[in-house]
Design an enzyme around this catalytic site. Structure first.
Site, short mmCIF file in Angstrom:
data_model
loop_
_atom_site.label_atom_id
_atom_site.label_comp_id
_atom_site.label_asym_id
_atom_site.label_seq_id
_atom_site.Cartn_x
_atom_site.Cartn_y
_atom_site.Cartn_z
N GLU A 9 -66.04 84.75 31.65
CA GLU A 9 -67.40 84.26 31.32
C GLU A 9 -67.68 83.06 32.32
OE1 GLU A 9 -64.59 83.07 27.97
OE2 GLU A 9 -64.28 83.28 30.28
N ASP A 95 -62.21 84.28 27.27
CA ASP A 95 -61.45 83.30 26.51
C ASP A 95 -60.88 84.13 25.34
OD1 ASP A 95 -61.72 81.50 28.25
OD2 ASP A 95 -63.30 80.23 27.07
N ASP A 97 -60.43 83.22 22.46
CA ASP A 97 -60.86 82.65 20.91
C ASP A 97 -62.00 83.65 20.30
OD1 ASP A 97 -62.88 81.83 22.44
OD2 ASP A 97 -62.70 79.77 22.13
N GLU A 99 -65.06 83.32 20.37
CA GLU A 99 -66.29 83.28 20.76
C GLU A 99 -66.24 84.43 22.09
OE1 GLU A 99 -70.37 82.16 20.57
OE2 GLU A 99 -68.53 81.52 19.42
N TYR A 322 -55.16 76.58 27.74
CA TYR A 322 -56.49 76.68 27.07
C TYR A 322 -56.88 75.54 26.18
CZ TYR A 322 -60.72 79.24 25.11
OH TYR A 322 -61.85 79.13 24.42
N ARG A 324 -59.06 74.84 23.55
CA ARG A 324 -59.67 75.07 22.38
C ARG A 324 -58.39 75.69 21.40
NH1 ARG A 324 -64.11 77.11 25.34
NH2 ARG A 324 -65.83 75.49 25.24
N HIS A 369 -52.53 79.89 20.29
CA HIS A 369 -51.35 79.53 19.68
C HIS A 369 -50.72 78.78 20.35
CE1 HIS A 369 -52.53 81.87 16.43
NE2 HIS A 369 -52.65 82.98 16.98
#
Length: 905
Positions: A9, A95, A97, A99, A322, A324, A369
């Site tokens: 992205e 990513d 997650d 999103e 990452y 988030r 995680h």
């Protein structure tokens, strides 16, 4: 044989990944989402009156959303489709997650690939992580997509149902948000506490004692009075917010403190007790998104938005994992890397025998995680990466590196001693003083890192960490000094970004990854103003929250908001059906009414009551369309009003302050004289935005000599006006100065080379010179009248930043991955900006132009593209129809078949 097409992205992320994938791969960026829920006004004409017309979501048919590819993303989609034609495989590497999973699903729906499709995820961008991700490809996780889509639809339903209520009853243009509104309520609630707060006064005694029998160097130490005749002496924390004492406490007032001090200055003192206990402090867990935002705010003074932007850049360049995540846990390789680093820097004794493991407190840690940490199986030190990073990137990397290394080190240990000193008996009994001090014998993790703390409300109550002498029970000590201190209790502190993030996490309102945008939204929409580090609610927020609390209480209730978040987690885990949950939320169930019926049955809301806030008996604050004002009754019953100064915070509007504002003499217009050229009166006036000069227009008279009502609208003549400089006072400004202000802009002269006129004038962002389209800032407003042509030409001969030679661009980079055009940093009238010739992105205030890298430049362009262009007036022409007239069923690539939402690609 074609290459494998990898879609990420972010262009910066793609550039880093490409280094590790090799020749058989082509990496392109979607630059965020390629499509989104269409605005209902942009629906095709044949759908505007149908099921999609209100929300662009068909609430009667499974809450099917209507998606469109935005105009800004059509070129991106075209390029991706072109690349896909020659590809042998499609790898979606967005990513990990919700999103990112949703972006991958949208890509799949729009591109409609005919080649094999795989999903690749990784939580750090290193060669090892990418190689491992290539070996562990998977299919799309449809429950994650469902959770993201449910959240998007939920926000659309909430905003489009509740916001119109605010427009009708509070002010046009306001908006309500599922998470933003409860967050604004938190800030309003804190201000309400401050407004209701009643201060209490108390006194304390602080002593300096000498211990003549001590064998340690420096026998003087400080102590404070804690008990009188066995009863505790009150401190700030012993009073409630109404100024009342809690429990049984002895309160010292000025008279009592002075009388007691005089007695104690003549008294003898002995050591009543010496207590010692072990001190142990454990290191903090590695960073999660929330704790990183809090700590970066405390230590680096970065906003949540800045922190996430810098962290994103570090991740995409491969420096950290990452960013988030709700999990503080570390992988086995990260634990080994942290222990190895600690051992190398601080010795083998700095790490415990067994590795430390951390567990998150969140009921459902988000999909990444692992904690935020330096990437790789061997951490690079801050010194090793400094040359490659911007100043803020380096500071944040260093913070993450220190926290991660410290998390695997041993505890800090030592001894804490407390000495109690007792006086002879006074008229108020025995006075007891205490002093405490901690001696750290093993610093442990403190060698690497110590967590910051938010400012304490009761800082005055805290005992200082004193260096204590070597004394024993019953040893005599002498009083060297005795200080009387007066105190006043303080109201609860306002939220800072760091403390608000902490509160949001504790209440489980929103996701840590969204906190930055939540805070940005409530500030940008005018509910909250940042003053220094504090978040201060504006009066419009009080009216908005009052309406929501009284009429839509559940939707700003903290527990209800947390329940919705937990339900989204259950959808992400595949334990809850999204359509059924949305049906219950919107249409209601036996247990709870839905949003639809709640809004429909609101009844008649008294807008005047909603926008009225009692200040004192007979005094009310009104929130009007043009700002807040005070309203009350005068002695004769007449209505009186007073403006509220813009810099007055809500908690400062006390009954006394309201009386002062009413009593203030209204500023009268003052005639300075007549304009020598026009013969009109020149008047100094006070307006809402400050004092200004006006050339008063003559009053027209009719045939009978009566004033004629002035014309209104566009045909009305406009008087000349000019604001006073900040250095000027309306009481002292004279006619000569006023005439100079009315004459602006001032012509400084003509550039002999270009023949262009140079003018000096005040502007929204400060005084400046202009020559054609070129501008230069002035140091202060007085220079508008004093700068000479030679000085002006000298300024235009210099670039706007530093001593660089004049150039068409301040910086130039390679081609932008999206537009394919060279990226440049230019200087504009309102400051420096990044451009590729198609998109312009302002460089945020506080960022050094010299420090802007290529990666940061394309990141700013990407952010700007995702925001889309400035809104334009609605077009009268027929709506431009998306490619597909009929919403298509959403087909998940996962094995289980599931009918999905109408979409447009």
């Amino acid at each position: 044989m074609g290459k494998k097409l990898v879609i990420v992205e972010s262009p910066a992320k793609g550039k880093t990944i490409e280094r590790y994938l090799g020749d058989g791969y082509q990496v392109l960026a979607s630059v965020g989402h390629i499509r989104d829920l269409v605005s209902p006004r942009d629906l095709p004409a044949d759908l505007k009156k149908g099921a999609f017309g209100k929300f662009a979501v068909d609430v009667d048919n499974g809450f099917a959303p209507y998606y469109v590819v935005s105009d800004e993303k059509k070129k991106t989609v075209s390029e991706l489709k072109k690349a896909l034609k020659d590809a042998e495989e499609l790898i979606l590497a967005t990513d990990e997650d919700r999103e990112g999973e949703a972006i991958a699903w949208h890509l799949l729906e729009v591109l409609k690939p005919k080649v094999p499709v795989k999903r690749m995820v990784f939580h750090e961008i290193t060669k090892e992580a990418i190689e491992q991700a290539k070996e562990q490809m998977r299919e799309l996780n449809m429950p994650l997509v469902d959770a993201q889509e449910t959240r998007r639809i939920l926000d659309r339903l909430y905003g489009y149902e509740v916001s119109p209520v605010l427009w009708r009853k509070v002010r046009q243009g306001l908006s309500a948000g599922r998470v933003q509104s409860p967050t604004a309520r938190l800030i309003v609630d804190r201000e309400r506490e401050r407004m209701a707060f009643v201060p209490a006064a108390y006194w304390s005694l602080a002593a300096q004692f000498e211990a003549p029998q001590s064998t340690t160097q420096g026998s003087r130490f400080g102590a404070r009075l804690v008990r009188l005749d066995g009863a505790r002496v009150a401190t700030g924390s012993d009073f409630d917010d109404r100024g009342q004492i809690k429990g049984v406490r002895t309160i010292l007032d000025a008279e009592g403190a002075e009388a007691l001090a005089k007695e104690l200055e003549q008294a003898a003192f002995r050591v009543a007790s010496v207590e010692s206990k072990p001190y142990r402090r454990r290191p903090s867990a590695p960073f999660t998104t929330s704790t990183l935002q809090q700590e970066a705010g405390r230590k680096l003074k970065l906003s949540a938005k800045q922190t996430m932007s810098v962290a994103q850049s570090l991740y995409e360049q491969g420096y950290i994992t990452y960013m988030r995540t709700d999990s503080p846990s570390l992988s086995a390789q990260a634990i080994k890397a942290a222990r190895d680093q600690a051992t190398a820097l601080y010795g083998s004794g700095s790490v415990p025998q067994a590795a430390r493991h951390y567990a998150g407190k969140s009921k459902s840690a988000q999909e990444a995680h692992e904690a935020i940490r330096p990437s790789g199986d061997a951490f690079r030190t801050p010194a090793e990466v400094k040359a490659s990073l911007t100043p803020n990137e380096h500071r944040l990397y260093e913070l993450i590196w220190k926290r991660t290394v410290a998390s695997q080190m041993i505890d800090a240990t030592g001894q804490t001693a407390t000495i109690t000193i007792a006086s002879e008996k006074t008229s108020r009994g025995v006075a007891e003083f205490t002093a405490s001090g901690t001696v750290i014998t093993e610093p442990g993790f403190l060698q690497a890192y110590e967590e910051g703390k938010d400012a304490s409300r009761y800082a005055d109550d805290a005992e200082s960490d004193a260096n204590l002498p070597d004394v024993k029970q019953s040893d005599p000590v002498s009083l060297a000094e005795l200080e009387r201190k007066d105190h006043v209790t303080t109201p609860p502190p306002r939220y800072t970004e760091a403390s608000l993030v902490k509160a949001l996490e504790e209440l489980e309102i929103g996701r840590p990854s969204t906190y930055a945008s939540i805070i940005d939204t409530i500030v940008r929409r005018g509910f909250v103003t940042q003053r220094g580090g504090a978040l201060v609610p504006n009066w419009i927020a009080f009216s908005t929250i009052k309406l929501l609390e009284d009429n839509l209480g559940d939707y700003v209730d903290y527990d209800f908001t947390a329940e919705m978040l937990a339900d989204l987690d259950r959808i992400a885990d595949g334990d809850l059906d999204r359509q059924e949950w949305l049906r219950r939320f919107y249409f209601g169930s036996d247990e709870r009414p839905g949003l639809k019926s709640t809004v429909e049955n609101l009844g008649d809301i008294d807008a005047r009551a909603v926008n009225s806030i009692p200040v004192a008996e007979g005094v009310t604050l009104r929130v009007g369309q043009y700002g807040p004002y005070l309203e009350g009754q005068g002695p004769d019953g007449e209505v009186k009003r007073a403006n509220i100064p813009e810099d007055l915070t809500p908690d400062q509007l006390t009954p006394e302050k309201a009386a002062e504002l009413f009593a203030a003499e209204p500023a009268e217009d003052r005639v300075l004289g007549q304009h020598p050229e026009t013969g009109l009166d020149v008047v100094v006036k006070n307006g809402r935005f400050g004092p200004y000069i006006e050339e008063a227009l003559p009053v027209e008279l009719d045939d009978e000599g009566k004033p004629v009502a002035p014309k209104k609208g566009k045909a009305a003549p406009k008087p000349r006006r000019a604001s006073l400089f900040k250095s000027m006072e309306p009481e002292s400004v004279d006619l000569q100065t006023a005439l100079k202000l009315l004459s602006l802009p001032r012509v400084v002269g003509v550039d002999p080379e270009s023949g262009e006129e140079i003018t000096a004038r005040p502007g929204r962002y400060g005084p400046f010179l202009s020559k054609g389209t070129d501008t230069r800032s002035l140091d202060d407003e007085d220079q508008i009248f004093s700068i000479t042509l030679e000085q002006a030409l000298e300024r235009f001969a210099q670039p706007k930043y530093g001593a660089r030679k004049a150039a068409s661009a301040l910086k130039e980079f390679d081609a932008d991955p999206v537009s394919g055009k060279p990226v440049k940093v230019r200087d504009g009238r309102f400051g420096p900006y990044v451009t590729d010739g198609e998109t312009n992105a302002t460089i945020p205030r506080g960022e050094d132009v010299e420090g802007i890298t290529f990666e940061r430049a394309i990141e700013l362009l990407q952010i700007k593209r995702e925001k889309g262009p400035a809104k334009k007036p609605a077009r009268k022409a027929a709506a431009k129809k998306p490619a597909a007239k009929k919403p298509a069923a959403k087909k998940p690539p996962a094995k289980k078949p599931a009918a999905k939402k109408p979409t447009d690609s």
